[in-house]
Design an enzyme around this catalytic site. Sequence first.
Site, PDB file in Angstrom:
ATOM      1  N   ASP A  31       8.249  23.286  23.471  1.00  9.47           N
ATOM      2  CA  ASP A  31       7.186  23.905  22.668  1.00  9.47           C
ATOM      3  C   ASP A  31       7.162  23.345  21.241  1.00  9.47           C
ATOM      4  O   ASP A  31       6.684  23.998  20.311  1.00  9.47           O
ATOM      5  CB  ASP A  31       7.315  25.426  22.667  1.00  9.47           C
ATOM      6  N   HIS A 236       5.557  -5.172  17.092  1.00  7.41           N
ATOM      7  CA  HIS A 236       5.564  -3.725  16.860  1.00  7.41           C
ATOM      8  C   HIS A 236       6.947  -3.130  17.132  1.00  7.41           C
ATOM      9  O   HIS A 236       7.082  -2.061  17.709  1.00  7.41           O
ATOM     10  CB  HIS A 236       4.503  -3.032  17.721  1.00  7.41           C
ATOM     11  N   ASP A 253       7.906  -3.741   7.698  1.00  3.06           N
ATOM     12  CA  ASP A 253       6.461  -3.481   7.690  1.00  3.06           C
ATOM     13  C   ASP A 253       6.309  -1.974   7.610  1.00  3.06           C
ATOM     14  O   ASP A 253       6.540  -1.260   8.595  1.00  3.06           O
ATOM     15  CB  ASP A 253       5.834  -4.038   8.975  1.00  3.06           C
ATOM     16  N   ASP A 265      -0.142  -0.476   3.804  1.00  2.00           N
ATOM     17  CA  ASP A 265       0.365  -1.242   4.954  1.00  2.00           C
ATOM     18  C   ASP A 265       0.873  -2.578   4.420  1.00  2.00           C
ATOM     19  O   ASP A 265       0.087  -3.500   4.199  1.00  2.00           O
ATOM     20  CB  ASP A 265      -0.778  -1.442   5.969  1.00  2.00           C
ATOM     21  N   HIS A 344      -1.188 -13.246  16.200  1.00  2.00           N
ATOM     22  CA  HIS A 344      -2.066 -12.130  15.801  1.00  2.00           C
ATOM     23  C   HIS A 344      -3.065 -12.602  14.750  1.00  2.00           C
ATOM     24  O   HIS A 344      -3.005 -13.730  14.274  1.00  2.00           O
ATOM     25  CB  HIS A 344      -1.251 -10.931  15.320  1.00  2.00           C
ATOM     26  N   HIS A 348      -6.796  -6.832   8.801  1.00  2.00           N
ATOM     27  CA  HIS A 348      -7.667  -5.779   9.341  1.00  2.00           C
ATOM     28  C   HIS A 348      -8.110  -4.888   8.187  1.00  2.00           C
ATOM     29  O   HIS A 348      -7.487  -4.866   7.126  1.00  2.00           O
ATOM     30  CB  HIS A 348      -6.915  -4.960  10.404  1.00  2.00           C
ATOM     31  N   HIS A 355      -5.531   0.766  10.864  1.00  2.00           N
ATOM     32  CA  HIS A 355      -6.495  -0.224  11.358  1.00  2.00           C
ATOM     33  C   HIS A 355      -7.844   0.462  11.237  1.00  2.00           C
ATOM     34  O   HIS A 355      -8.295   1.159  12.139  1.00  2.00           O
ATOM     35  CB  HIS A 355      -6.182  -0.626  12.804  1.00  2.00           C
ATOM     36  N   GLU A 378      -2.181 -10.774   6.326  1.00  2.00           N
ATOM     37  CA  GLU A 378      -0.832 -10.710   6.882  1.00  2.00           C
ATOM     38  C   GLU A 378      -0.512 -11.806   7.901  1.00  2.00           C
ATOM     39  O   GLU A 378      -0.218 -11.520   9.059  1.00  2.00           O
ATOM     40  CB  GLU A 378      -0.591  -9.340   7.508  1.00  2.00           C
ATOM     41  N   TYR A 382       6.546 -16.461  14.197  1.00  2.00           N
ATOM     42  CA  TYR A 382       7.583 -15.771  14.977  1.00  2.00           C
ATOM     43  C   TYR A 382       8.120 -16.759  16.000  1.00  2.00           C
ATOM     44  O   TYR A 382       7.396 -17.159  16.920  1.00  2.00           O
ATOM     45  CB  TYR A 382       6.977 -14.542  15.678  1.00  2.00           C
ATOM     46  N   ARG A 406       6.680 -12.332   8.364  1.00  2.00           N
ATOM     47  CA  ARG A 406       5.294 -11.932   8.066  1.00  2.00           C
ATOM     48  C   ARG A 406       5.260 -11.487   6.610  1.00  2.00           C
ATOM     49  O   ARG A 406       6.226 -10.882   6.126  1.00  2.00           O
ATOM     50  CB  ARG A 406       4.854 -10.775   8.990  1.00  2.00           C
ATOM     51  N   GLU A 408       2.582  -9.390   4.194  1.00  2.00           N
ATOM     52  CA  GLU A 408       1.344  -8.606   4.299  1.00  2.00           C
ATOM     53  C   GLU A 408       1.040  -7.887   2.988  1.00  2.00           C
ATOM     54  O   GLU A 408       1.848  -7.110   2.490  1.00  2.00           O
ATOM     55  CB  GLU A 408       1.490  -7.552   5.418  1.00  2.00           C
TER      56      GLU A 408
HETATM   57  N1  GLY Z   1       1.679  -2.199  10.512  1.00  2.00           N
HETATM   58  C1  GLY Z   1       0.613  -2.494  11.357  1.00  2.00           C
HETATM   59  C2  GLY Z   1      -0.085  -3.686  10.926  1.00  2.00           C
HETATM   60  O1  GLY Z   1       0.380  -4.407  10.086  1.00  2.00           O
HETATM   61  O2  GLY Z   1      -1.179  -3.943  11.345  1.00  2.00           O
HETATM   62 MN    MN Z   2      -1.444  -4.507   8.908  1.00  2.00          MN
HETATM   63 MN    MN Z   3       1.733  -3.791   8.628  1.00  2.00          MN
END
Ligand code: GLY
Ligand code: MN
Ligand code: MN
Length: 434
Positions: A31, A236, A253, A265, A344, A348, A355, A378, A382, A406, A408
């Site tokens: 619960d 991820h 990240d 982000d 990727h 975004h 996103h 970003e 990799y 990465r 970003e």
């Molecule tokens: N942390 C998710 C992205 O960078 O899109």
């Molecule tokens: Mn991002």
């Molecule tokens: Mn990110």
Amino acid sequence: MYQKRREILLSKLDGKAAIIPGANLVQHHSDCEYPFRQDSDFWYLTGFDEPNSIALFLSHKSIGERFILFVNPKEAYSEVWNGFRSGIEGAETVFMADKAHEVNQFKELLPNYLHGAEEIVFAVGRNPKIETIILDTWSNQLQRYPSVGSAPNSIKSPSLYLNEMRLLKSDYEIERMREAVQISAEAHELVRNNISLKNNERQVQGLIEGYFLEKGARGPAYNSIVASGDNACVLHYTTNNSDFKKDDLLLVDAGCSLFDYYNGDITRTFPIGGKFTAEQKAIYEIVLEAQKCAIENVIPGVSTNYIHMKAVRIIVNGLKEIKLLKGDTDEIIEKESYKHLYMHKTGHWLGLDVHDVGAYRLGDYEVPLENGMILTVEPGIYISDRLPIPEGQPEIEQRWKGIGIRIEDDVLVSNSIPEVLSKAALKEISDLEI
Ligand code: GLY
Ligand code: MN
Ligand code: MN
């Protein structure tokens, strides 16, 4: 502010009735529930942060009958267990609904509210319980159409009316985004400055998320990624439980979500021990160059795909120089033979959703950037064994494997000078090495 947004939406709806449900509580186990997270469209239009609510926007009705809220009623025992409810009265006086009702009256009252609407605006497929009620109501109205002469004739997606509004941030929203991103950037600095005291990813997650809470944010905007060494090659990765090894890089990240749901982000990657190896530095330099070039191109009129392709070209050329790719640059790009190393997109939209909503392209038309849009930039590289090497591309020497980088930033489109909201999180090699 919310009223102004509602007025804009109502004028766009032009005879249609929009039904926007809020979020419900979601069971975590037994619960216990996950922390409540309001639906972003609902929040954007109401600022109402209670579960199980539904908002109606009735552009076919007269002024003073257009904004209807269905909410949990005040109920002493529920409030003792689970906290304050605004109730019907609060929904009308504080949240300025033209009329509010208990949510369990939705089914009974909906037909009357929909009466006279030309079309229904509702996100099909996301809320089965409410959807059933809406479809039943609509079906009844369609059946009665021949005798009464009117019924909504289609269902449209709310995204048609809301996404563009949400994509263009107001001055107030830009200030909120500045705050969310600034707290997020400070947390990244805190991590790097205290890394010598940490020996596991989880401790870093604790440090970063603790800082978010200390600064009054709601918490992390998404599951924080704290990835050392090869874990960084899992885009991820959220297990966040490996011990650090000598010479590992750490990719973090993470960004916070404020109480009004605006999000940061940010990703930074740095050597845990304070010195890049030669291979790590070579990759970092490529990613940083690609990222800086992409940021320079965040200007009105340019598309996100154009920015992405700028970054891709620098990454491909950089990887060719160190012999991780070979062949003609245009051909590598056209055949996407770089995607085992950069898989990727370069960014975004960012806002109430991490996103965030808003089209990137409409058919062949690429949406151009405008002042007031906020996006992430970003790029990354990799290097691991996880993906097959495309035909004609070189095998990867062991010394490169396990490097995931990465970088970003969150960038506001602002005339010809992009504003990097996350600049407080440092990223030059000289900043990251001790
Ligand atoms: N942390 C998710 C992205 O960078 O899109
Ligand atoms: Mn991002
Ligand atoms: Mn990110």
